[in-house]
Design a protein around this motif. Structure first.
Motif, PDB file in Angstrom:
ATOM      1  N   LEU A  98     -14.766   4.640   6.122  1.00 11.29           N
ATOM      2  CA  LEU A  98     -13.843   3.661   6.704  1.00 11.29           C
ATOM      3  C   LEU A  98     -12.767   3.251   5.693  1.00 11.29           C
ATOM      4  CD1 LEU A  98     -16.428   1.515   8.682  1.00 11.29           C
ATOM      5  CD2 LEU A  98     -14.697   3.047   9.648  1.00 11.29           C
ATOM      6  N   SER A  99     -13.140   3.192   4.416  1.00  5.55           N
ATOM      7  CA  SER A  99     -12.150   2.864   3.380  1.00  5.55           C
ATOM      8  C   SER A  99     -11.067   3.926   3.292  1.00  5.55           C
ATOM      9  CB  SER A  99     -12.841   2.725   2.025  1.00  5.55           C
ATOM     10  OG  SER A  99     -13.712   1.614   2.010  1.00  5.55           O
ATOM     11  N   SER A 100     -11.422   5.168   3.611  1.00  6.74           N
ATOM     12  CA  SER A 100     -10.441   6.257   3.532  1.00  6.74           C
ATOM     13  C   SER A 100      -9.401   6.179   4.641  1.00  6.74           C
ATOM     14  CB  SER A 100     -11.153   7.611   3.592  1.00  6.74           C
ATOM     15  OG  SER A 100     -11.638   7.901   4.893  1.00  6.74           O
ATOM     16  N   THR A 102      -8.272   3.048   5.886  1.00  6.45           N
ATOM     17  CA  THR A 102      -7.662   1.723   5.878  1.00  6.45           C
ATOM     18  C   THR A 102      -7.226   1.348   4.462  1.00  6.45           C
ATOM     19  OG1 THR A 102      -9.739   0.555   5.429  1.00  6.45           O
ATOM     20  CG2 THR A 102      -9.238   1.040   7.739  1.00  6.45           C
ATOM     21  N   PRO A 103      -6.393   0.302   4.313  1.00  6.56           N
ATOM     22  CA  PRO A 103      -5.934  -0.113   2.986  1.00  6.56           C
ATOM     23  C   PRO A 103      -6.709  -1.301   2.411  1.00  6.56           C
ATOM     24  CG  PRO A 103      -4.542  -1.124   4.603  1.00  6.56           C
ATOM     25  CD  PRO A 103      -5.587  -0.341   5.375  1.00  6.56           C
ATOM     26  N   THR A 104      -7.818  -1.662   3.062  1.00 10.41           N
ATOM     27  CA  THR A 104      -8.566  -2.866   2.695  1.00 10.41           C
ATOM     28  C   THR A 104      -9.801  -2.522   1.877  1.00 10.41           C
ATOM     29  OG1 THR A 104      -7.804  -3.849   4.770  1.00 10.41           O
ATOM     30  CG2 THR A 104      -9.600  -4.970   3.626  1.00 10.41           C
ATOM     31  N   SER A 105     -10.094  -3.320   0.854  1.00  6.04           N
ATOM     32  CA  SER A 105     -11.261  -3.084  -0.002  1.00  6.04           C
ATOM     33  C   SER A 105     -12.526  -3.568   0.700  1.00  6.04           C
ATOM     34  CB  SER A 105     -11.105  -3.810  -1.339  1.00  6.04           C
ATOM     35  OG  SER A 105     -10.056  -3.258  -2.077  1.00  6.04           O
ATOM     36  N   LEU A 106     -13.252  -2.647   1.289  1.00  2.00           N
ATOM     37  CA  LEU A 106     -14.436  -3.020   2.046  1.00  2.00           C
ATOM     38  C   LEU A 106     -15.600  -3.404   1.140  1.00  2.00           C
ATOM     39  CD1 LEU A 106     -14.325  -0.381   4.917  1.00  2.00           C
ATOM     40  CD2 LEU A 106     -13.176  -2.598   4.741  1.00  2.00           C
ATOM     41  N   ASP A 107     -15.570  -2.951  -0.107  1.00  2.00           N
ATOM     42  CA  ASP A 107     -16.660  -3.305  -1.016  1.00  2.00           C
ATOM     43  C   ASP A 107     -16.625  -4.779  -1.404  1.00  2.00           C
ATOM     44  OD1 ASP A 107     -14.330  -2.957  -2.469  1.00  2.00           O
ATOM     45  OD2 ASP A 107     -15.344  -2.187  -4.237  1.00  2.00           O
ATOM     46  N   LEU A 116     -10.294  -8.234   8.962  1.00  2.00           N
ATOM     47  CA  LEU A 116      -9.279  -7.536   9.728  1.00  2.00           C
ATOM     48  C   LEU A 116      -8.746  -6.398   8.871  1.00  2.00           C
ATOM     49  CD1 LEU A 116      -7.364  -7.497  12.260  1.00  2.00           C
ATOM     50  CD2 LEU A 116      -5.766  -8.778  10.843  1.00  2.00           C
ATOM     51  N   SER A 117      -8.427  -5.281   9.475  1.00  2.00           N
ATOM     52  CA  SER A 117      -7.750  -4.208   8.757  1.00  2.00           C
ATOM     53  C   SER A 117      -6.924  -3.414   9.757  1.00  2.00           C
ATOM     54  CB  SER A 117      -8.757  -3.311   8.022  1.00  2.00           C
ATOM     55  OG  SER A 117      -8.075  -2.471   7.100  1.00  2.00           O
ATOM     56  N   VAL A 118      -6.341  -2.320   9.284  1.00  2.00           N
ATOM     57  CA  VAL A 118      -5.537  -1.454  10.147  1.00  2.00           C
ATOM     58  C   VAL A 118      -5.872   0.001   9.871  1.00  2.00           C
ATOM     59  CG1 VAL A 118      -3.564  -2.969  10.583  1.00  2.00           C
ATOM     60  CG2 VAL A 118      -3.659  -1.679   8.448  1.00  2.00           C
ATOM     61  N   LEU A 119      -5.883   0.794  10.929  1.00  2.00           N
ATOM     62  CA  LEU A 119      -5.937   2.248  10.794  1.00  2.00           C
ATOM     63  C   LEU A 119      -4.520   2.736  10.564  1.00  2.00           C
ATOM     64  CD1 LEU A 119      -8.263   3.339  13.759  1.00  2.00           C
ATOM     65  CD2 LEU A 119      -8.848   3.271  11.327  1.00  2.00           C
ATOM     66  N   THR A 304      -3.331  -0.306  -6.634  1.00  2.00           N
ATOM     67  CA  THR A 304      -3.360   0.446  -7.888  1.00  2.00           C
ATOM     68  C   THR A 304      -3.788   1.878  -7.645  1.00  2.00           C
ATOM     69  OG1 THR A 304      -3.907  -1.567  -9.113  1.00  2.00           O
ATOM     70  CG2 THR A 304      -4.349   0.527 -10.203  1.00  2.00           C
ATOM     71  N   GLU A 305      -4.820   2.048  -6.809  1.00  2.00           N
ATOM     72  CA  GLU A 305      -5.345   3.384  -6.532  1.00  2.00           C
ATOM     73  C   GLU A 305      -4.386   4.191  -5.656  1.00  2.00           C
ATOM     74  OE1 GLU A 305      -8.936   2.636  -4.493  1.00  2.00           O
ATOM     75  OE2 GLU A 305      -9.903   1.558  -6.137  1.00  2.00           O
ATOM     76  N   GLY A 306      -3.855   3.522  -4.633  1.00  2.00           N
ATOM     77  CA  GLY A 306      -3.009   4.230  -3.670  1.00  2.00           C
ATOM     78  C   GLY A 306      -3.764   5.252  -2.854  1.00  2.00           C
ATOM     79  N   SER A 307      -5.082   5.061  -2.725  1.00  2.00           N
ATOM     80  CA  SER A 307      -5.922   6.076  -2.069  1.00  2.00           C
ATOM     81  C   SER A 307      -6.130   5.741  -0.592  1.00  2.00           C
ATOM     82  CB  SER A 307      -7.266   6.155  -2.789  1.00  2.00           C
ATOM     83  OG  SER A 307      -7.890   4.879  -2.811  1.00  2.00           O
ATOM     84  N   PHE A 308      -5.049   5.602   0.139  1.00  2.00           N
ATOM     85  CA  PHE A 308      -5.145   5.354   1.578  1.00  2.00           C
ATOM     86  C   PHE A 308      -3.959   6.021   2.260  1.00  2.00           C
ATOM     87  CE2 PHE A 308      -3.105   1.728  -0.502  1.00  2.00           C
ATOM     88  CZ  PHE A 308      -1.924   1.605   0.205  1.00  2.00           C
ATOM     89  N   PRO A 309      -4.060   6.299   3.559  1.00  2.00           N
ATOM     90  CA  PRO A 309      -2.978   7.001   4.255  1.00  2.00           C
ATOM     91  C   PRO A 309      -1.655   6.242   4.169  1.00  2.00           C
ATOM     92  CG  PRO A 309      -4.967   6.947   5.597  1.00  2.00           C
ATOM     93  CD  PRO A 309      -5.213   6.037   4.439  1.00  2.00           C
ATOM     94  N   GLY A 310      -0.578   6.980   3.960  1.00  2.00           N
ATOM     95  CA  GLY A 310       0.747   6.376   3.931  1.00  2.00           C
ATOM     96  C   GLY A 310       0.997   5.493   2.727  1.00  2.00           C
ATOM     97  N   SER A 311       0.198   5.658   1.660  1.00  2.00           N
ATOM     98  CA  SER A 311       0.302   4.756   0.515  1.00  2.00           C
ATOM     99  C   SER A 311       1.666   4.825  -0.176  1.00  2.00           C
ATOM    100  CB  SER A 311      -0.807   5.039  -0.496  1.00  2.00           C
ATOM    101  OG  SER A 311      -0.739   6.369  -0.967  1.00  2.00           O
ATOM    102  N   SER A 312       2.296   5.993  -0.196  1.00  2.00           N
ATOM    103  CA  SER A 312       3.582   6.090  -0.896  1.00  2.00           C
ATOM    104  C   SER A 312       4.622   5.179  -0.247  1.00  2.00           C
ATOM    105  CB  SER A 312       4.073   7.545  -0.909  1.00  2.00           C
ATOM    106  OG  SER A 312       4.202   8.043   0.408  1.00  2.00           O
ATOM    107  N   ARG A 313       4.690   5.178   1.069  1.00  2.00           N
ATOM    108  CA  ARG A 313       5.634   4.293   1.764  1.00  2.00           C
ATOM    109  C   ARG A 313       5.255   2.833   1.573  1.00  2.00           C
ATOM    110  NH1 ARG A 313       6.101   3.633   8.374  1.00  2.00           N
ATOM    111  NH2 ARG A 313       7.397   1.751   8.372  1.00  2.00           N
ATOM    112  N   ILE A 314       3.988   2.526   1.760  1.00  2.00           N
ATOM    113  CA  ILE A 314       3.542   1.131   1.707  1.00  2.00           C
ATOM    114  C   ILE A 314       3.714   0.547   0.316  1.00  2.00           C
ATOM    115  CG2 ILE A 314       1.485  -0.325   1.877  1.00  2.00           C
ATOM    116  CD1 ILE A 314       0.658   1.451   4.283  1.00  2.00           C
ATOM    117  N   LEU A 315       3.378   1.302  -0.714  1.00  2.00           N
ATOM    118  CA  LEU A 315       3.532   0.800  -2.080  1.00  2.00           C
ATOM    119  C   LEU A 315       5.007   0.623  -2.429  1.00  2.00           C
ATOM    120  CD1 LEU A 315       0.745   2.808  -3.941  1.00  2.00           C
ATOM    121  CD2 LEU A 315       0.663   0.471  -3.057  1.00  2.00           C
ATOM    122  N   ALA A 316       5.857   1.513  -1.918  1.00  2.00           N
ATOM    123  CA  ALA A 316       7.302   1.373  -2.153  1.00  2.00           C
ATOM    124  C   ALA A 316       7.833   0.122  -1.467  1.00  2.00           C
ATOM    125  CB  ALA A 316       8.038   2.613  -1.654  1.00  2.00           C
ATOM    126  N   GLU A 317       7.348  -0.166  -0.255  1.00  2.00           N
ATOM    127  CA  GLU A 317       7.794  -1.370   0.460  1.00  2.00           C
ATOM    128  C   GLU A 317       7.284  -2.635  -0.226  1.00  2.00           C
ATOM    129  OE1 GLU A 317       8.282   0.397   4.998  1.00  2.00           O
ATOM    130  OE2 GLU A 317       6.548  -0.837   4.499  1.00  2.00           O
TER     131      GLU A 317
END
Length: 407
Positions: A98-100, A102-107, A116-119, A304-317
């Motif tokens: 599930l962490s893979s 979404t952008p939320t730290s489930l741990d 709450l999170s988003v796919l 920091t990790e950027g290990s989620f889908p679309g991370s390049s766009r989201i981190l840039a924003e």
């Protein structure tokens, strides 16, 4: 959840289509699904409308939608939300899987805690929003609720990702179950806890916003899942009920004095006052969490990790700001509806309305929408095209009505 299935305050019939203020739903060419509470709703005088592939109650009997809205703000109202999709993900790799997505730290989530999170798609757009609840200390079991209107897209996404995950991580295999036929009701309002306490011996005061528990409910002591939270900004509970007991438990809740059945019409006005999004209107696959005002869902360590889908766009924003931002509007005069264009004072088009209503609680018109970055500051005067005229409005923070969550 932040974004749930809802409708608007008034309906009219137009050329075979159901027009739900700001939302037009074509008459289906197939038979809609029915929740386990369909007959109960009909027996209580519900006006049923097609929505998200289901026949759902818009309102009940002669109770107007404003009266229903106000009752939730002052008493307790019960919503049939059984059309929402309930899932169980389990196995040693459930949390990592599930962490893979979404952008939320489930741990960081405690046992029986929710987030709450988003796919996300590969471009950083929101496929759906969802609630994730941790049911095992080691993260091997998660209860998840997603939107009915995105059921096909979500199931296809989960299926493809899960197949790939289990091939790549055979020692971290995940199983996925959809709780078909289960009831799901949302009891909302300042008297919700008092009402539910009449049907259970569980210590509801120990359950805070964003937490869950299993509790025995009703005369037959049915084991149900209780999650404290909801979509209205009020205190309340979402109660997941086994199929064989869905009608009985719902009837017992409704038998508690001052608990009213509430339809989707009031649910929409309540959620907009609470600043909650409706998927397909305020969120879609082109909108990122940053544009949607949901940056808080992107946990600090994931940035920091950027290990989620679309991370390049989201981190840039996150670094440079998005091109547009979701904001609230106060609109004197005529209400602004979905699709209305937003202009600055000089007449330049800067955005669009995605949801709008006359607010029963505030006594004025409110709306939600997107404007260009830089035009989003509190108090910024704007003009909104309403009935072919530009009418003055202003940007204001959300929620419009302060939340009353039990914390």
């Amino acid at each position: 959840m932040l974004s749930r299935t809802a409708t608007s305050l008034r309906t009219t019939s137009r050329a075979g289509r159901l027009v739900l203020r700001g939302l037009a739903t074509s008459a289906p060419v197939y038979e809609n699904k029915r929740t386990p509470l369909y007959q109960l709703n009909v027996d209580r005088g519900a006006k049923m409308v097609p929505f998200a592939g289901y026949d759902m109650p818009l309102s009940y009997g002669d109770v107007g939608q404003v009266a229903a809205h106000n009752h939730v703000r002052t008493g307790a109202g019960l919503f049939d939300v059984s059309h929402m999709v309930q899932h169980i993900f389990s196995g040693p790799g459930a949390q990592a899987f599930l962490s893979s997505l979404t952008p939320t730290s489930l741990d960081k989530i405690a046992l029986n805690g929710s987030s709450l999170s988003v796919l996300l798609n590969d471009n950083g757009g929101i496929i759906d929003d969802l609630i994730l609840t941790k049911h095992a200390e080691d993260g091997s079991k998660w209860y998840t609720v997603t939107n009915a209107g995105r059921a096909d897209e979500d199931k296809a996404h989960f299926s493809a990702k899960l197949e790939a995950w289990n091939k790549e991580h055979p020692d971290q295999a995940v199983t996925w179950e959809i709780l078909d036929g289960w009831g799901l009701v949302a009891l909302q309002g300042p008297k919700a806890a008092e009402a539910l306490s009449k049907l259970t011996d569980a210590d509801l005061s120990a359950l805070k916003f964003g937490q869950s528990m299993y509790a025995e409910i009703g005369k037959d002591k049915v084991r149900c899942h209780l999650a404290r939270g909801g979509y209205t900004g009020e205190d309340g509970f979402e109660v997941s009920i086994p199929p064989e007991s869905a009608v009985s438990i719902t009837e017992q809740i409704l038998a508690v004095p001052d608990v009213w059945p509430i339809g989707l019409g009031a649910r929409d006005s309540l959620r907009l006052e609470a600043g909650m999004c409706l998927y397909g209107h305020d969120l879609n696959e082109s909108i990122s969490p940053i544009e949607g005002g949901l940056a808080w869902l992107v946990s600090k360590d994931r940035r920091t990790e950027g290990s989620f889908p679309g991370s390049s766009r989201i981190l840039a924003e996150l670094k440079d700001g998005p091109s547009r931002r979701r904001v609230g509007f106060e609109v004197p005069g005529a209400p602004a509806r979905e699709g209305a264009k937003v202009f600055d004072e000089a007449g330049n088009e800067i955005g669009v309305i995605t949801s709008g209503i006359p607010s029963p609680t505030m006594g004025t018109n409110i709306a939600m929408g997107y404007v260009k970055n830089g035009q989003h500051k509190k108090g910024t005067p704007v003009q909104i095209e309403i009935r072919k005229k530009l009418r003055p409005a202003s940007i204001r923070p959300m929620p419009f009505v302060p939340p009353k969550y039990y914390k």
